[in-house]
Motif scaffolding. Structure first.
Motif, PDB file in Angstrom:
ATOM      1  N   THR A   1       0.095   2.318  44.720  1.00 26.71           N
ATOM      2  CA  THR A   1      -0.184   3.545  43.971  1.00 26.71           C
ATOM      3  C   THR A   1       0.968   4.536  44.101  1.00 26.71           C
ATOM      4  O   THR A   1       1.405   5.164  43.118  1.00 26.71           O
ATOM      5  CB  THR A   1      -1.482   4.181  44.472  1.00 26.71           C
ATOM      6  OG1 THR A   1      -2.544   3.236  44.364  1.00 26.71           O
ATOM      7  CG2 THR A   1      -1.834   5.416  43.667  1.00 26.71           C
TER       8      THR A   1
ATOM      9  N   LEU B   1       3.340   5.742  41.055  1.00 28.83           N
ATOM     10  CA  LEU B   1       3.436   7.143  40.663  1.00 28.83           C
ATOM     11  C   LEU B   1       4.877   7.649  40.731  1.00 28.83           C
ATOM     12  O   LEU B   1       5.317   8.425  39.880  1.00 28.83           O
ATOM     13  CB  LEU B   1       2.541   7.995  41.580  1.00 28.83           C
ATOM     14  CG  LEU B   1       1.028   7.810  41.376  1.00 28.83           C
ATOM     15  CD1 LEU B   1       0.263   8.540  42.473  1.00 28.83           C
ATOM     16  CD2 LEU B   1       0.599   8.324  40.015  1.00 28.83           C
TER      17      LEU B   1
ATOM     18  N   VAL C   1      -0.097  15.531  41.255  1.00 26.53           N
ATOM     19  CA  VAL C   1      -0.750  14.324  40.724  1.00 26.53           C
ATOM     20  C   VAL C   1      -0.713  13.199  41.750  1.00 26.53           C
ATOM     21  O   VAL C   1      -1.690  12.446  41.915  1.00 26.53           O
ATOM     22  CB  VAL C   1      -0.059  13.895  39.414  1.00 26.53           C
ATOM     23  CG1 VAL C   1      -0.582  12.550  38.952  1.00 26.53           C
ATOM     24  CG2 VAL C   1      -0.292  14.945  38.333  1.00 26.53           C
TER      25      VAL C   1
ATOM     26  N   SER D   1      -3.993  11.341  43.297  1.00 30.13           N
ATOM     27  CA  SER D   1      -4.118   9.911  42.992  1.00 30.13           C
ATOM     28  C   SER D   1      -4.230   9.088  44.268  1.00 30.13           C
ATOM     29  O   SER D   1      -5.000   8.117  44.334  1.00 30.13           O
ATOM     30  CB  SER D   1      -2.925   9.453  42.159  1.00 30.13           C
ATOM     31  OG  SER D   1      -2.868  10.148  40.943  1.00 30.13           O
TER      32      SER D   1
ATOM     33  N   THR E   1      -7.765   9.394  45.705  1.00 27.26           N
ATOM     34  CA  THR E   1      -8.700   8.612  44.895  1.00 27.26           C
ATOM     35  C   THR E   1      -8.532   7.127  45.142  1.00 27.26           C
ATOM     36  O   THR E   1      -9.527   6.383  45.284  1.00 27.26           O
ATOM     37  CB  THR E   1      -8.492   8.928  43.408  1.00 27.26           C
ATOM     38  OG1 THR E   1      -8.622  10.334  43.189  1.00 27.26           O
ATOM     39  CG2 THR E   1      -9.492   8.196  42.545  1.00 27.26           C
ATOM     40  N   ALA E   2      -7.296   6.637  45.213  1.00 23.60           N
ATOM     41  CA  ALA E   2      -7.048   5.212  45.440  1.00 23.60           C
ATOM     42  C   ALA E   2      -7.560   4.777  46.805  1.00 23.60           C
ATOM     43  O   ALA E   2      -8.106   3.672  46.964  1.00 23.60           O
ATOM     44  CB  ALA E   2      -5.551   4.929  45.321  1.00 23.60           C
TER      45      ALA E   2
END
Length: 511
Positions: free
Chosen positions: A20, A24, A161, A165, A168-169
């Motif tokens: 992730t 990103l 962001v 992220s 959440t991951a």
């Protein structure tokens, strides 16, 4: 020993987070790079369009030397807050108009090549103003280029962001790992038992139909495939031996082809050597022919000149005015024939002369040509205007001929004007230097411009402007041997302009 499931949990978590994170980073970097590049290209395109508009608007002002009109056009840039300043340069590189007008000293002293330059948070753009194949000047625009502020804003957005992220991951990966690690732990137990006990009858229990279930099926079928793999390996060895044998035969054939190729190369070298010898012999014959023609033609001309001179000296008083006039015509034509022979020999030798390129001060060469013509009695009363000329690389003796021919032509064809003017100038383009010689003399019909650079191609009668018709042909051949171009513009009774170019990197010359 640590718990295998716990170890797999950590590794999967690391993999998810790392994937992730790097996704990103790559995505954010690509988006930032794309935005910055788009911003830069859009700004350059906008500045180029504004420079083109300013160039079209200011072209008449440059032609009529009206800096006030050009200043008015530049003042319209006040509506563009991102533009710091702008300027218009004349063809000779002098500053013609500027915006703001009170900061003319802040602009470059001379215009640069077409293009843009980024320095200190600003971007400067140069654009040539050209019309009718003639460069009138240069437009310069300097604008703000706030790339750092735009980049910092993007980095802030990407950082926020990325943090959201990753959180959440991490939560999603913990929910999904339970269904993945249990079947993997079962396969690990069976694999360890098979490796330690060598009991290939063991089978792992299949609990899912996903990729892990496929892994279990593959693991259970591995033992049944051992014998089959062995047979395949033996067959592969036999196939490999056959391929090695075929490759040896192919290498033998390749060596035979290589020997044949070497033989053909040797034969080709012999043919090239023979043709080179023939060419050298032909060149020697041509030189001998040129010498013979020069000697055989000069002998009768010298005889005509000598006997005509003796006739005037010994019998001049006995001849009437018309006889002496005709005798002077004979001597003048004989002299013109001698000059024509010299020009033709120079033209024929030019193709065989090896180039000796050196650094050339083109301004000094043009000035020296005019001074030598003045010492020879030409150029009296001519207003000679010598502008700034870029330096170039070329054969000095050949470029001396170029300047002598072009300047003498300009003086000759403007001699009948009340106020003859000869102007010499030049600029530097992207890949070449461009020079011109302009006069306000007789000019020529543009329909016949292609005949100017041919041998014996004359557009005026000899009694109006004497000459042999070889000079411009010499100029054309010298320029093309240096990799340049030559052309002319003009109108009848409105003067003519002869242009030629010299590449910044001069290639080895050839006819």
């Amino acid at each position: 020993m640590s718990n295998p499931r716990s170890s797999i949990h950590r590794k999967l978590s690391y993999v998810v987070l790392a994937a992730t994170f790097f996704a990103l980073v790559i995505t954010g970097t690509a988006m930032a790079f794309y935005d910055l590049r788009t911003f830069r290209e859009t700004l350059i395109a906008d500045l180029t369009a504004q420079a083109d508009i300013l160039g079209l608007a200011a072209a008449p002002a440059l032609e009529f030397r009206d800096p006030e009109s050009a200043q008015d056009y530049l003042a319209l840039l006040e509506a563009k807050p991102n533009i710091i300043g702008a300027a218009i340069y004349a063809a000779n590189g002098n500053l013609f108009a500027s915006y703001p007008a009170d900061k003319a000293a802040d602009f470059p002293a001379i215009p640069d090549l077409d293009g843009h330059r980024v320095a200190g948070g600003t971007i400067g753009l140069f654009k040539r103003i050209a019309t009718r194949h003639e460069i009138l000047g240069t437009v310069y625009i300097n604008a703000r280029y706030d790339m750092l502020a735009r980049l910092l804003g993007y980095l802030g957005i990407i950082g926020g962001v990325m943090a959201l992220s990753l959180l959440t991951a991490l939560g999603v990966s913990r929910k999904l790992q339970q269904s993945v690690t249990q079947p993997i732990a079962a396969i690990t137990t069976v694999a360890r038992h098979v490796m330690e006990k060598r009991e290939f009858t063991q089978r792992a229990e299949k609990t899912t139909d996903d990729e892990i279930g496929l892994l279990v099926d593959a693991f259970n079928g591995m033992l049944g495939e051992i014998d089959h793999r062995t047979q395949i390996l033996e067959q592969s060895n036999r196939d490999l031996e056959r391929e090695v044998s075929e490759r040896n035969r192919a290498e033998t054939a390749l060596r035979a082809s290589d020997n044949r190729l070497r033989s053909l190369n040797a034969e080709l070298e012999e043919r090239v050597a023979a043709r080179t010898a023939e060419l050298q012999a032909a060149n020697k014959d041509l030189e001998a022919f040129s010498y013979s023609v020069s000697h055989d033609l000069r002998a009768p001309i010298r005889a005509i000149m000598g006997f005509s001179t003796l006739l005037l000296e010994d019998h001049g008083p006995a001849l009437d005015t018309e006889a002496r006039r005709k005798l002077n015509v004979v001597m003048a034509e004989a002299g013109r024939m001698g000059h024509l022979i010299d020009d033709l020999l120079a033209f024929s030798r030019l193709g065989r002369k090896a180039l000796d390129p050196t650094e050339l001060d083109m301004q000094q060469l043009a000035r020296t040509a005019f001074e030598r013509l003045g010492q020879a009695g030409q150029g009296a009363g001519v207003d000679f205007r010598l502008g700034s000329l870029p330096r170039a690389k070329g054969d000095r003796s050949l470029f001396e001929q170029i300047w002598m021919n072009l300047v003498s032509n300009a003086i000759k064809f403007s001699a009948n004007k009340e106020s003859p003017v000869v102007e010499v100038g030049g600029i530097t383009a992207e890949h070449e230097h461009v020079y011109f010689v302009r006069d306000n003399g007789a000019g020529f019909d543009p329909a016949y411009r292609d005949r100017l650079f041919g041998v014996f191609q004359r557009l005026h009668h000899d009694h109006e402007f004497p000459g042999t018709g070889v000079g411009l042909a010499l100029v054309h051949r010298i320029v093309t041997r240096h990799g340049g171009r030559v052309w002319a513009d003009g109108e009848v009774d409105r003067g003519a302009t002869f242009h030629f170019t010299v590449p910044k990197e001069t290639p080895d010359g050839g006819v």
